[in-house]
Design an enzyme around this catalytic site. Structure first.
Site, PDB file in Angstrom:
ATOM      1  N   THR A 263      -0.001   5.605  -1.170  1.00 36.40           N
ATOM      2  CA  THR A 263       1.447   5.730  -1.010  1.00 36.40           C
ATOM      3  C   THR A 263       2.050   6.725  -2.000  1.00 36.40           C
ATOM      4  O   THR A 263       1.655   6.780  -3.155  1.00 36.40           O
ATOM      5  CB  THR A 263       2.087   4.343  -1.204  1.00 36.40           C
TER       6      THR A 263
ATOM      7  N   GLY B 220      -1.140  -0.342  -7.251  1.00 37.12           N
ATOM      8  CA  GLY B 220      -1.331  -1.387  -8.248  1.00 37.12           C
ATOM      9  C   GLY B 220      -2.425  -1.023  -9.226  1.00 37.12           C
ATOM     10  O   GLY B 220      -3.320  -0.236  -8.915  1.00 37.12           O
TER      11      GLY B 220
ATOM     12  N   GLU C 160       1.329  -3.129   3.357  1.00 40.45           N
ATOM     13  CA  GLU C 160       0.300  -3.100   4.416  1.00 40.45           C
ATOM     14  C   GLU C 160       0.918  -2.931   5.799  1.00 40.45           C
ATOM     15  O   GLU C 160       0.514  -3.573   6.769  1.00 40.45           O
ATOM     16  CB  GLU C 160      -0.562  -4.377   4.366  1.00 40.45           C
TER      17      GLU C 160
END
Lengths: 659, 659
Positions: free
Chosen positions: A138, A177, A421
């Protein structure tokens, strides 16, 4: 001691709680293993979540890293392995409050996208934590639309390297993350350029921090993206790349390779990529969505039999709030939804396993259906569950709003699942695309997967129910759901065709139908959830007590859906107004029936007090005492605020002018 | 510089933004005053909210106290007074981020409930901040049901004092704002006992902290209740009382008094108390609900024309996400709701003013209607607005989930409004009680207030609309809403009577109807909101451009309500399935029309960047740059985390065993 108002609820259970727990776990042996894992984790103070609600983002991150590191030791100590039966319970036992979750995605992506050589090189390093991995897909400017990613990887034939850049601010990687502060390596998705030609998005392994001192590598700018609604323990990060060079071997090349001379070669089928996405979407339902939902139900229902407020009858003592119809109508449908989603999750897991078997024998035929399933159910389950947790929170009034109730963090966590997701609307539209395609095919007499054959069988008909009891027949309500879903798909397909035939361009026509397409996809998934629940109940014949209460829950789930989406069923007269009154009557009657078993039904989820981490939801129901004790631990009570000396005292002593 | 994607949206406005702003403010002069207040507050660095998203609860509290104290100086400096035209804009300008809000409730409660002597003694002290007041009503065990409060005040005739106690843990005061750390005094609501007899709940002024050094007074235990979903700046507190003595004069005694010999005397009408509650419920709609809703719309809509994702047509550049029908269908109904609620708020303010005039002339006739209105609208507006803000947040995807978007704090703030000042379900049921009463009266030919005469005029009928354009007639849709509300009220009244006639006790029967009663009350308020919007639009005839776009919004609000509550309208065939298709077509068409003016419509709300405090919603649309810059300020980026040396380094360097 157990609050008598909670204890009394447990004495009248119509079924064996322990047996229902075993059913939910998939057998008593699994219950035993799960409890052993939970016990081992919870008795270890390093994994404590006791102060979680008082911690800053920095403290949460540090705790999560500490837990992540400690978990390696713990697993070794306990003899748990990645392939062992205990592994799947660890995450639940930790309530997800641990670092390095993206590390395993890093490993998985190399395993799936990397060549054998790449797997041999990187996976052992990662498994032994000689590096910490992340997954940088992303960007600030792109999430859903992967083809639009702006990071570039240009092949330099002279040095046999790729030069990676984030050429503009929107190209910056954003959200991954473990990347903000922990990761040393990451898989970067970038547009591949070879000799001026763009070959689309490809994955590259990039080192971002020194293995020696953790300083950022040359050309790397990285950090934490700051505060979020939840996931304070995760260092979601940003990453800018400025002429970062990686060797040719760092492009994951199971499916595509750039050869030394710059030749681009595609090899093998990339369909397996779809399967990975499908796997993630299905597995998050169990880990990230179902568990928060069931916890929220547990907390809100236990609290609602301990909380007494106002009187149902004058002169009597104050009533438990769960005895009010409105409170039942808030919570019990959410409880039924929890069970419905537990069973649909089992169903999806089964599908996934069968799909995996087929794929291993190179049969990709079921992939489109599986992809459509995983998209639609991810969207349906996350959306309904988020709404359910919010209802649970609000149903607990002011105390639900306190972080100490545990409900706010469950809500903010589950809310994220609607976004990550795959954003839910996009996912519903993917399912809708599949449904429209199947509808067209079926209408043209072509074969379609069994789950969608019903689409072509739509007949203008009427629901045969004659009284409210008829609506407690699974055949009756399943047929109603099926009819509604088929009608929504076929009417939207008709609208789409009309638009196209009237000269609207295909893409515009599609856009003009998307609100209704999303509705149709949702109705399809809702129908399958009801159908699966009813079929599951039928199979419980050997466990009479459990079957009976599960039947009530199934009825409630189905009738709640008809009651709250009445328009869909009334629209073409399949259900008449008079029948809708029967639905309403049966629905409201069921509330009173299920209410009696409400506490045993949440007890069966078998969450420990530590895992609930809720002042309202503990097994003993000592709600007020716990709220008071937990509040004492708040940093706001640790000392007199400096605000007194600085501002309040001068104000009260009329010495403001001296400020 | 303005992002061109945002700038282009402003060039095609179909109306004058400045004129619409003036209309919303109630005249250009008020716009001028509002802007002057906002300017004065925002240019003062003490009031800055720049670091708000990074601050701990302790820091937020200290900042709020600093601002609260500084505000006193600022008002003096600027010449603003409580009665001046500027006053109402201060709270908006501060975005509510200031302490001592309960101090004014303390003052108001003494003004309303106290005798002239008590007012003369306490109000000047409070106004000059020689004390800081709070309002201690809610207890751990009781919120909604005030009669159930457990704190006691026993009159001791020998010393002419009241002895206050919280005799059990659930009696502890819990939640009062400003009480956890700031207040020196509070109004405690307690069950009054004189010579063993209980006289019900009464208010007592109790000092809880020393005016000298802020230490807790004897018998007082107090502190902060800990972390919450929002309102970190407020020290919501708890309070235990152990034989705390206050003089007889500290019972607020405008309406009831305990005389020196223990005689209990009631005097005057207590009806004014209802009016206070009504006032608070109506005023919170404007201050606490409408503003967050309009801010959320501003942020989400501006972001949606700056964010480009995927392609509407192959080969073209990526589309603004607001060009997708699904995004329009998420956001534009919320925008229309914002306008609908702005106008209903004006309407309610007008009602309140007229009610106040009548009450001053001792006419209490309109009180029941006003009370029913304020309850129902508080519930409707807070519930719909909360849902709207959540939709805005989710519509911004991952970036909406970042605190830096401003949306999470708007959501968590507005969510609280569903709970405080009366839980929404209870409030709907209060409105329902009024509606049922009026319906019965009207059916029996007795006079009822004009707002509910429609209840008795229900006829089985059909909507006359023949094509989709007919549904753009306010008469058509207002009639549909009226019909639906009347049907829900009358059918629930019938169910209630049937139950009672079949032998069910009145209270049980009521409880068995509450889900439907709440639905009926909601439908009634929704109907009035649509009606008021339509009437407001009609009166805009002198401002053609504005009237036109407001008409579109009114249509959208009304049709969205029919589309999303289709069952209510289809149930008795008032609207047929074919007509519902017309509603849907008109509704979806409106989205594309309003989309063109979406940005000007939110610009008209005239929020400054500082008041939005959003990386996504700024006037210039420089979204990505701002997200990146703001993230730099996060404490998570201030230094290398100690987690590296402590945990990551030993892990990576394979020295775990030394941990």
């Amino acid at each position: 001691s157990i609050n008598p108002d909670l204890a009394s609820e447990r004495q009248t259970a119509s079924f064996s709680v322990e047996k229902l727990t075993a059913l939910l776990d998939g057998g008593a042996e699994r219950t035993r293993i799960r409890r052993a894992v939970v016990e081992a984790i919870e008795c270890d103070p390093i994994f404590s979540r006791e102060n979680q609600y008082f911690q800053s983002q920095n403290e949460r991150y540090e705790a999560a890293v500490r837990k992540g590191v400690h978990l390696q030791k713990k697993m070794h100590e306990m003899g748990w392995t990645q392939d062992g039966p205990e592994f799947k319970y660890i995450y639940r036992a930790l309530s997800g409050d641990v670092a390095f979750l993206l590390h395993s995605i890093f490993i998985r992506s190399i395993s799936v996208l990397g060549s054998d050589k790449q797997i041999a090189k990187w996976v052992p390093l990662a498994t032994k934590y000689r590096l910490i991995g992340s997954y940088a897909q992303t960007e600030l400017g792109h999430g859903t639309y992967l083809q639009g990613l702006e990071t570039t990887a240009v092949f330099d034939i002279s040095t046999q390297e790729f030069i990676l850049n984030t050429p503009k601010i929107s190209a910056m990687k954003w959200w991954p993350g473990d990347m903000g502060r922990s990761a040393t390596h990451t898989v970067v998705f970038a547009q591949l350029y070879v000799q001026g030609k763009c070959y689309g998005v490809h994955p590259f392994i990039v080192q971002i921090r020194s293995l020696q001192d953790h300083s950022l590598c040359p050309g790397i700018t990285a950090g934490d993206i700051g505060p979020k609604m939840n996931f304070e323990h995760i260092d979601n990060g940003y990453l800018m790349l400025q002429n970062v060079r990686v060797p040719r071997e760092n492009m994951l090349n199971k499916f595509c390779e750039v050869q030394p001379d710059g030749t681009y070669v595609r090899q093998g089928s990339q369909k397996i990529n779809y399967f990975t996405m499908t796997t993630v979407r299905i597995s998050l339902i169990g880990d990230e969505v179902l568990i928060p939902l069931l916890k929220a139900c547990t907390i809100a229902i236990r609290y609602s039999v301990v909380r007494r407020q106002s009187k149902l009858k004058p002169g009597e003592e104050e009533a438990k709030i769960l005895d009010y119809q409105t409170q039942q109508e808030k919570l019990l449908p959410q409880l039924a939804t929890g069970y419905a989603f537990h069973f649909i999750n089992n169903y999806l897991q089964g599908l996934l396993e069968r799909g995996y078997t087929e794929i291993k024998s190179k049969n990709f035929d079921t992939l489109p259906e599986l992809h459509a399933f995983s998209s639609g159910f991810k969207a349906l389950v996350t959306q309904y569950s988020t709404s359910a947790v919010e209802i649970c929170l609000r149903a607990c009034g002011g105390h639900g709003y306190s972080l100490l109730s545990g409900l706010p963090s469950l809500y903010t966590k589950i809310l994220a699942s609607c976004i990550y997701e795959g954003e839910n609307t996009i996912l519903f539209l993917q399912t809708a695309r599949f449904l429209i395609k199947c509808f067209m095919a079926a209408s043209a007499g072509q074969p379609v997967p069994p789950s969608v054959t019903y689409l072509a069988a739509l007949k203008p008909g009427k629901c045969p129910a004659k009284n409210k009891l008829d609506f407690l027949s699974p055949d009756t309500y399943t047929a109603a759901y099926q009819h509604a879903a088929a009608r929504l798909v076929s009417s939207t397909a008709a609208k789409l065709q009309d638009l196209i035939q009237s000269g609207v361009k295909r893409h515009d026509a599609w856009n003009q139908c998307t609100v209704q397409l999303a509705q149709a996809a949702k109705a399809h998934c809702h129908y399958l959830t009801v159908k699966n629940f009813a079929e599951t109940v039928e199979k419980l014949e050997t466990q009479a007590g459990i079957q009976k209460i599960m039947k009530h829950l199934c009825d409630l789930f189905a009738l709640h859906g008809i009651f709250s989406n009445a328009g869909v069923f009334l629209h073409d007269g399949y259900i008449s107004g008079a029948q809708m009154d029967m639905v309403t009557a049966s629905y409201l009657n069921l509330l009173a029936v299920i209410r009696k078993d409400a506490v045993p039904l949440v007890d069966a989820f078998d969450f420990t007090d530590k895992s609930l981490n809720s002042a309202l939801g503990s097994y003993d129901g000592q709600v007020y005492q716990r709220l008071y004790e937990w509040a004492q631990k708040s940093p706001t009570n640790k000392q007199m605020s400096p605000a007194y000396e600085r501002y309040l005292k001068p104000l009260l002593h009329n010495k403001l002018s001296k400020l």
